[in-house]
Design a protein around this motif. Structure first.
Motif, short mmCIF file in Angstrom:
data_model
loop_
_atom_site.label_atom_id
_atom_site.label_comp_id
_atom_site.label_asym_id
_atom_site.label_seq_id
_atom_site.Cartn_x
_atom_site.Cartn_y
_atom_site.Cartn_z
N LYS A 1 0.83 -1.13 -0.12
CA LYS A 1 0.01 -0.01 -0.06
C LYS A 1 0.96 1.15 -0.04
O LYS A 1 1.45 1.79 1.01
CB LYS A 1 -0.85 0.01 1.12
N ALA A 2 1.05 2.05 -1.31
CA ALA A 2 1.77 2.83 -1.34
C ALA A 2 1.66 4.20 -0.14
O ALA A 2 2.77 4.79 0.13
CB ALA A 2 1.75 3.63 -2.82
N SER A 3 0.43 4.35 0.03
CA SER A 3 0.13 5.33 0.99
C SER A 3 0.77 5.28 2.47
O SER A 3 0.70 6.22 3.21
CB SER A 3 -1.27 5.78 1.04
N ASP A 4 1.14 4.00 2.66
CA ASP A 4 1.65 3.56 3.89
C ASP A 4 3.20 4.22 4.16
O ASP A 4 3.86 4.14 5.27
CB ASP A 4 1.86 2.22 4.17
N TYR A 5 3.78 4.58 2.97
CA TYR A 5 5.25 4.89 2.86
C TYR A 5 5.57 6.36 2.79
O TYR A 5 4.66 7.20 2.06
CB TYR A 5 6.01 4.24 1.77
N ASP A 6 6.58 6.84 3.57
CA ASP A 6 6.97 8.19 3.37
C ASP A 6 8.08 8.75 2.32
O ASP A 6 8.08 9.85 1.82
CB ASP A 6 7.89 8.87 4.57
N ALA A 7 8.52 7.38 1.61
CA ALA A 7 9.50 7.76 0.54
C ALA A 7 9.60 6.06 -0.14
O ALA A 7 9.23 5.31 0.39
CB ALA A 7 10.82 7.99 1.09
N ILE A 8 9.95 6.34 -1.58
CA ILE A 8 10.27 5.25 -2.04
C ILE A 8 11.96 5.26 -2.67
O ILE A 8 12.20 6.39 -2.78
CB ILE A 8 9.20 4.97 -3.27
N LEU A 9 12.45 4.01 -2.53
CA LEU A 9 13.86 4.14 -2.78
C LEU A 9 14.26 2.93 -4.10
O LEU A 9 14.01 1.87 -3.72
CB LEU A 9 14.76 3.84 -1.50
N ILE A 10 14.34 3.41 -4.98
CA ILE A 10 14.58 2.39 -6.21
C ILE A 10 16.09 2.09 -6.04
O ILE A 10 17.18 2.98 -6.42
CB ILE A 10 13.96 3.04 -7.32
N VAL A 11 16.52 0.92 -5.85
CA VAL A 11 17.93 0.34 -5.83
C VAL A 11 18.30 0.04 -7.41
O VAL A 11 17.59 -0.51 -8.02
CB VAL A 11 17.92 -0.82 -4.95
N GLY A 12 19.63 0.43 -7.41
CA GLY A 12 20.04 0.24 -8.73
C GLY A 12 20.67 -1.09 -9.02
O GLY A 12 20.28 -2.03 -8.32
N GLY A 13 21.46 -1.36 -9.99
CA GLY A 13 22.00 -2.77 -10.60
C GLY A 13 21.38 -2.60 -11.99
O GLY A 13 20.32 -2.10 -12.07
N HIS A 14 21.96 -3.21 -12.83
CA HIS A 14 21.55 -3.45 -14.21
C HIS A 14 20.16 -3.97 -14.32
O HIS A 14 19.40 -3.56 -15.32
CB HIS A 14 22.45 -4.12 -15.00
N GLY A 15 19.91 -4.88 -13.44
CA GLY A 15 18.54 -5.26 -13.50
C GLY A 15 17.43 -4.42 -13.28
O GLY A 15 16.25 -4.67 -14.01
N ALA A 16 17.40 -3.19 -12.82
CA ALA A 16 16.49 -2.33 -12.75
C ALA A 16 15.97 -1.91 -14.28
O ALA A 16 14.92 -1.49 -14.35
CB ALA A 16 16.62 -1.07 -11.88
N MET A 17 16.94 -1.67 -14.88
CA MET A 17 16.61 -1.36 -16.42
C MET A 17 15.91 -2.43 -17.22
O MET A 17 15.16 -2.28 -18.14
CB MET A 17 18.14 -1.23 -17.22
N PHE A 18 15.81 -3.52 -16.62
CA PHE A 18 14.97 -4.73 -17.33
C PHE A 18 13.81 -4.82 -16.91
O PHE A 18 12.63 -5.06 -17.84
CB PHE A 18 15.64 -6.07 -17.56
N ASP A 19 13.50 -5.12 -15.56
CA ASP A 19 12.18 -5.46 -15.17
C ASP A 19 11.50 -4.23 -14.30
O ASP A 19 10.06 -4.24 -14.34
CB ASP A 19 12.28 -6.65 -14.02
N LEU A 20 12.29 -3.16 -14.01
CA LEU A 20 11.58 -2.17 -13.40
C LEU A 20 11.27 -0.87 -14.01
O LEU A 20 10.32 -0.20 -14.11
CB LEU A 20 12.33 -1.65 -11.97
N ALA A 21 12.04 -0.71 -15.21
CA ALA A 21 12.06 0.58 -15.98
C ALA A 21 10.58 0.83 -16.47
O ALA A 21 9.93 1.75 -16.35
CB ALA A 21 12.97 0.52 -17.18
N HIS A 22 9.78 -0.39 -17.17
CA HIS A 22 8.70 -0.14 -17.71
C HIS A 22 7.37 -0.66 -17.05
O HIS A 22 6.41 -0.86 -17.63
CB HIS A 22 8.63 -0.86 -19.08
N SER A 23 7.66 -0.90 -15.57
CA SER A 23 6.52 -1.38 -14.84
C SER A 23 5.40 -0.66 -14.60
O SER A 23 5.90 0.69 -13.90
CB SER A 23 7.09 -2.11 -13.39
#
Length: 234
Positions: free
Chosen positions: A88-110
Motif C-alpha cells: 500500500k503505497a500510502s503507507d510509505y513516506d518515501a520510495i527508494l529504487i535500488v540500482g543494478g542493471h536489473g532495474a533497466m530490465f524489469d523495473l523500468a517499464h513497470s
C-alpha cells in the motif's frame, strides 16, 4: 519515524550471452544503514516478491573489498521481499529504487511501479533512486501526462563507466534517456554525488554515492518529521 520502501529488481538472465544481473548490494545496504541510523524503517519489495537475484559482481572483492555487503546479503536481510501488488503505497513516506542493471530490465517499464511512484509523490512523499535505479523514473508520468523528471536536475550511472562487456546487452542508455528528459549531470570532480531535483526527488550517481545518497534521504525525512511535529504542537 519515517517508513521507506526499497524496490529491488527481481533479476535478469540472458542465457545466450551468459549474463546475469539484478540489484546491487551496496545500493540497498548503504542507504538502509543511513536510514536506520536516523530511526527510519525500511521495507523491501520486488515486482513478484520472494528472493530477488543480486548482481554477483556487487558481492565480489573488486566492488566489496571488505566483504561488508556480502555479509549483510548472506545474513538473509533481502531474502524475503513483498510483491509490489501487496504494497500500500500510502503507507510509505518515501520510495527508494535500488540500482543494478536489473532495474533497466524489469523495473523500468513497470506500470505498477510507476503508479506507486506517483502515489508516493502526489501524497507529498520523497521519490529517490540510485545508480541505475532512476530507470523507472524516466518512464513515470505525472497525472497530467508529463514526465516526472521533465526539466529537473538528475543523475545516474554514466555511459563512460558502463563495462564494455555489457554495453551491447543493455536495453537502453541510462545517461542518454535521463539527458533526454532532464538536466543530467555526473559531477566527475566529486567522489560521491547525489542531487535533489526538487524537495521530493533525489537521485544518486553510482554505487560509491550510495552512502551520501542514503544520508541525504535520511536527513530529509528526519527534517520532515520534526517539521510535522512542530506543526502538530503549535
Amino acid at each position: 519515524m519515517a517508513k521507506v520502501l526499497a524496490v529491488l529488481s527481481g533479476g535478469y538472465t540472458d542465457e545466450k550471452n551468459n549474463y546475469v544481473t539484478g540489484w546491487w548490494a551496496e545500493e540497498l545496504f548503504a542507504p538502509a544503514m543511513e536510514l536506520e541510523k536516523e530511526g527510519h524503517t525500511v521495507g523491501i519489495a520486488t515486482l513478484l516478491g520472494g528472493k530477488p537475484v543480486v548482481d554477483p559482481l556487487s558481492l565480489s572483492e573488486d566492488y566489496d573489498p571488505e566483504g561488508k555487503y556480502k555479509k549483510l546479503y548472506e545474513s538473509g536481510l533481502a531474502d524475503k521481499t513483498t510483491p509490489l501488488v501487496d504494497v500500500k503505497a500510502s503507507d510509505y513516506d518515501a520510495i527508494l529504487i535500488v540500482g543494478g542493471h536489473g532495474a533497466m530490465f524489469d523495473l523500468a517499464h513497470s506500470e505498477e511501479l510507476h503508479n506507486m511512484i506517483n502515489i508516493v509523490y502526489e501524497l507529498g512523499g520523497i521519490v529517490s533512486a540510485v545508480c541505475h535505479g532512476p530507470a523507472p523514473l524516466i518512464y513515470t508520468k505525472t497525472k497530467d501526462g508529463r514526465p516526472l523528471l521533465e526539466g529537473l536536475d538528475v543523475t545516474g550511472y554514466p555511459n563512460d563507466k558502463e563495462p564494455e562487456e555489457v554495453r551491447g546487452l543493455l536495453p537502453f542508455s541510462l545517461e542518454d534517456e535521463l539527458s533526454r528528459i532532464g538536466n543530467y549531470s555526473k559531477a566527475e570532480d566529486q567522489d560521491q554525488y547525489a542531487v535533489w531535483a526538487n524537495e521530493r526527488i533525489l537521485t544518486g550517481r553510482d554505487p560509491h554515492s550510495s552512502e551520501l545518497f542514503g544520508r541525504e534521504l535520511a536527513k530529509a525525512l528526519t527534517r520532515r518529521e520534526l517539521e510535522q511535529e512542530e506543526k502538530y504542537f503549535d
